[in-house]
Each structure stands twice: as structure tokens, then as C-alpha cells.
Design a protein around this motif. Structure first.
Motif, PDB file in Angstrom:
ATOM      1  N   LEU A  86     -23.069 -27.221  62.388  1.00 56.66           N
ATOM      2  CA  LEU A  86     -22.584 -28.185  61.402  1.00 56.66           C
ATOM      3  C   LEU A  86     -23.398 -29.459  61.566  1.00 56.66           C
ATOM      4  CD1 LEU A  86     -18.712 -27.862  61.812  1.00 56.66           C
ATOM      5  CD2 LEU A  86     -20.099 -27.045  59.921  1.00 56.66           C
ATOM      6  N   LEU A  87     -23.889 -29.991  60.476  1.00 56.02           N
ATOM      7  CA  LEU A  87     -24.738 -31.174  60.534  1.00 56.02           C
ATOM      8  C   LEU A  87     -24.254 -32.217  59.539  1.00 56.02           C
ATOM      9  CD1 LEU A  87     -27.392 -32.635  61.422  1.00 56.02           C
ATOM     10  CD2 LEU A  87     -28.499 -31.445  59.519  1.00 56.02           C
ATOM     11  N   HIS A  88     -24.053 -33.424  60.041  1.00 56.21           N
ATOM     12  CA  HIS A  88     -23.748 -34.553  59.166  1.00 56.21           C
ATOM     13  C   HIS A  88     -24.805 -35.616  59.421  1.00 56.21           C
ATOM     14  CE1 HIS A  88     -21.609 -37.484  56.809  1.00 56.21           C
ATOM     15  NE2 HIS A  88     -21.644 -38.320  57.824  1.00 56.21           N
ATOM     16  N   VAL A  89     -25.285 -36.213  58.345  1.00 58.82           N
ATOM     17  CA  VAL A  89     -26.312 -37.248  58.467  1.00 58.82           C
ATOM     18  C   VAL A  89     -25.728 -38.579  58.024  1.00 58.82           C
ATOM     19  CG1 VAL A  89     -28.613 -38.005  57.755  1.00 58.82           C
ATOM     20  CG2 VAL A  89     -28.139 -35.559  58.041  1.00 58.82           C
ATOM     21  N   TYR A  95     -22.110 -28.671  66.568  1.00 61.96           N
ATOM     22  CA  TYR A  95     -22.135 -29.761  65.589  1.00 61.96           C
ATOM     23  C   TYR A  95     -23.155 -30.793  66.024  1.00 61.96           C
ATOM     24  CZ  TYR A  95     -19.227 -32.082  69.022  1.00 61.96           C
ATOM     25  OH  TYR A  95     -18.758 -32.611  70.199  1.00 61.96           O
ATOM     26  N   GLU A  96     -23.620 -31.540  65.049  1.00 61.58           N
ATOM     27  CA  GLU A  96     -24.640 -32.548  65.308  1.00 61.58           C
ATOM     28  C   GLU A  96     -24.519 -33.653  64.270  1.00 61.58           C
ATOM     29  OE1 GLU A  96     -29.501 -32.737  65.818  1.00 61.58           O
ATOM     30  OE2 GLU A  96     -28.545 -30.855  65.243  1.00 61.58           O
ATOM     31  N   VAL A  97     -24.695 -34.875  64.714  1.00 55.53           N
ATOM     32  CA  VAL A  97     -24.734 -36.031  63.817  1.00 55.53           C
ATOM     33  C   VAL A  97     -26.096 -36.684  63.994  1.00 55.53           C
ATOM     34  CG1 VAL A  97     -23.720 -38.265  63.242  1.00 55.53           C
ATOM     35  CG2 VAL A  97     -22.244 -36.385  63.992  1.00 55.53           C
ATOM     36  N   ARG A  98     -26.792 -36.864  62.892  1.00 56.86           N
ATOM     37  CA  ARG A  98     -28.107 -37.511  62.906  1.00 56.86           C
ATOM     38  C   ARG A  98     -28.070 -38.748  62.029  1.00 56.86           C
ATOM     39  NH1 ARG A  98     -33.173 -33.797  63.504  1.00 56.86           N
ATOM     40  NH2 ARG A  98     -32.383 -32.221  64.930  1.00 56.86           N
ATOM     41  N   ARG A  99     -29.071 -39.583  62.204  1.00 56.76           N
ATOM     42  CA  ARG A  99     -29.207 -40.796  61.389  1.00 56.76           C
ATOM     43  C   ARG A  99     -30.519 -40.741  60.617  1.00 56.76           C
ATOM     44  NH1 ARG A  99     -26.894 -43.237  66.019  1.00 56.76           N
ATOM     45  NH2 ARG A  99     -24.994 -44.342  65.475  1.00 56.76           N
ATOM     46  N   GLY A 100     -30.480 -41.251  59.382  1.00 64.12           N
ATOM     47  CA  GLY A 100     -31.696 -41.328  58.583  1.00 64.12           C
ATOM     48  C   GLY A 100     -31.463 -40.823  57.180  1.00 64.12           C
ATOM     49  N   ALA A 101     -32.548 -40.473  56.519  1.00 58.65           N
ATOM     50  CA  ALA A 101     -32.471 -39.923  55.167  1.00 58.65           C
ATOM     51  C   ALA A 101     -31.927 -38.499  55.273  1.00 58.65           C
ATOM     52  CB  ALA A 101     -33.838 -39.927  54.512  1.00 58.65           C
ATOM     53  N   ALA A 102     -30.911 -38.190  54.496  1.00 53.92           N
ATOM     54  CA  ALA A 102     -30.213 -36.912  54.625  1.00 53.92           C
ATOM     55  C   ALA A 102     -31.148 -35.713  54.490  1.00 53.92           C
ATOM     56  CB  ALA A 102     -29.081 -36.824  53.609  1.00 53.92           C
ATOM     57  N   GLN A 136     -33.531 -35.343  57.490  1.00 59.39           N
ATOM     58  CA  GLN A 136     -32.849 -34.965  58.725  1.00 59.39           C
ATOM     59  C   GLN A 136     -32.351 -33.521  58.680  1.00 59.39           C
ATOM     60  OE1 GLN A 136     -32.770 -36.587  61.629  1.00 59.39           O
ATOM     61  NE2 GLN A 136     -34.129 -38.045  60.622  1.00 59.39           N
ATOM     62  N   ILE A 137     -31.915 -33.073  57.520  1.00 59.41           N
ATOM     63  CA  ILE A 137     -31.495 -31.672  57.373  1.00 59.41           C
ATOM     64  C   ILE A 137     -32.687 -30.752  57.611  1.00 59.41           C
ATOM     65  CG2 ILE A 137     -30.677 -29.941  55.726  1.00 59.41           C
ATOM     66  CD1 ILE A 137     -28.993 -32.274  54.456  1.00 59.41           C
ATOM     67  N   LEU A 138     -33.803 -31.074  56.995  1.00 61.13           N
ATOM     68  CA  LEU A 138     -35.006 -30.262  57.167  1.00 61.13           C
ATOM     69  C   LEU A 138     -35.487 -30.271  58.612  1.00 61.13           C
ATOM     70  CD1 LEU A 138     -36.798 -31.352  53.894  1.00 61.13           C
ATOM     71  CD2 LEU A 138     -35.887 -29.071  54.384  1.00 61.13           C
ATOM     72  N   GLN A 139     -35.432 -31.429  59.253  1.00 55.41           N
ATOM     73  CA  GLN A 139     -35.859 -31.528  60.646  1.00 55.41           C
ATOM     74  C   GLN A 139     -34.934 -30.744  61.567  1.00 55.41           C
ATOM     75  OE1 GLN A 139     -38.811 -33.126  61.673  1.00 55.41           O
ATOM     76  NE2 GLN A 139     -38.321 -31.844  63.436  1.00 55.41           N
TER      77      GLN A 139
END
Length: 137
Positions: free
Chosen positions: A36-39, A81-88, A91-94
Motif C-alpha cells: 500500500l502506498l500513499h504519497v 505499507y509505505e508513505v512517500r513525499r513528493g509528486a504522486a 513517487q508511485i513509479l519510483q
């Protein structure tokens, strides 16, 4: 079908995220993993200057709590799960590249006027992904 799946979740539309997670479980190979990824989008500097200094960390902590709540502890599958910061989209692609994901699942919403000029997150992910992408409407 897939060993590693990224499920991009917009916590403002958590019901769509839950539906994606349920569907992802049906596509997962035995022994596979769903991530699960939220940006968290960056706040412009002129706005950030007016906010409390710890707002970014509080937003991240709240996102972690909401993502954890989506995971059924009784589920017989691996869900991280993971939370990232930046352009959605970036970050999803990365995240997909970093994890070797074979599928990205993302929800699409009714596009607003802004989306017609710069494109939606889902559209950018579709254009640039190196793996399969499933867009749920």
C-alpha cells in the motif's frame, strides 16, 4: 498472477483504496506481496512557512495510521505499507521500480479542469510505468 503489486492509495478517497486492496488480493500469487502506498504532496514553501514546523511529520504519522487500519490482520497475504513525499506520479513509479512491482493499481476520479491541462496522476503513471497498470474507476 502477480508476485508484487503496488496499490496507490489516496487517503482522501479511502473507500476506493479499500476496494483496490481487496481486488489486488485476488491478483496476488501465493507468497506474493501487496504494498500500500500513499504519497504526501509537498506543500509550497510560501504556505509551509505559515504552518507549524512539525506538520509534515504529523501528516506522515496520520497516513501511517490510516494505511495500517486498512490491513486486515487476519488476512493470509503479505501486505506492507509505505508513505512517500513528493509528486504522486513520480513517487508511485519510483516505488514500483524500487520494489520490482509487476502491477500498479491506482484509482481514478472524475477529472477536474486542472487535470485537462497537466494530466491526472493515473494518466502520468500509465504513460511512464514499466509494468502493468490497472486503473479502477
Amino acid at each position: 498472477m502477480y508476485g508484487r503489486i503496488i496499490v496507490a492509495v489516496d487517503l482522501e478517497h479511502i473507500e476506493q483504496g479499500r476496494a483496490l486492496l481487496e481486488r489486488a488480493a485476488t491478483f496476488l500469487d501465493e507468497g506474493g506481496e501487496i504494498r500500500l502506498l500513499h504519497v504526501l504532496e509537498d506543500v509550497p514553501g510560501y504556505i509551509a512557512a505559515e504552518l507549524p514546523s512539525d506538520i509534515s511529520e504529523r501528516r506522515r504519522a496520520e497516513a501511517v495510521v490510516e494505511l495500517r487500519a486498512m490491513i486486515d490482520p487476519k488476512a493470509d497475504i503479505r501486505i506492507a505499507y509505505e508513505v512517500r513525499r513528493g509528486a504522486a506520479s513520480g513517487q508511485i513509479l519510483q516505488a514500483a521500480e524500487d520494489s520490482g512491482a509487476e502491477l500498479i493499481m491506482i484509482a481514478s476520479h472524475k477529472p477536474g479542469l486542472r487535470d485537462y491541462f497537466i494530466g491526472s496522476t493515473a494518466a502520468r503513471v500509465i504513460r511512464h510505468a514499466k509494468c502493468s497498470v490497472l486503473v479502477e474507476r
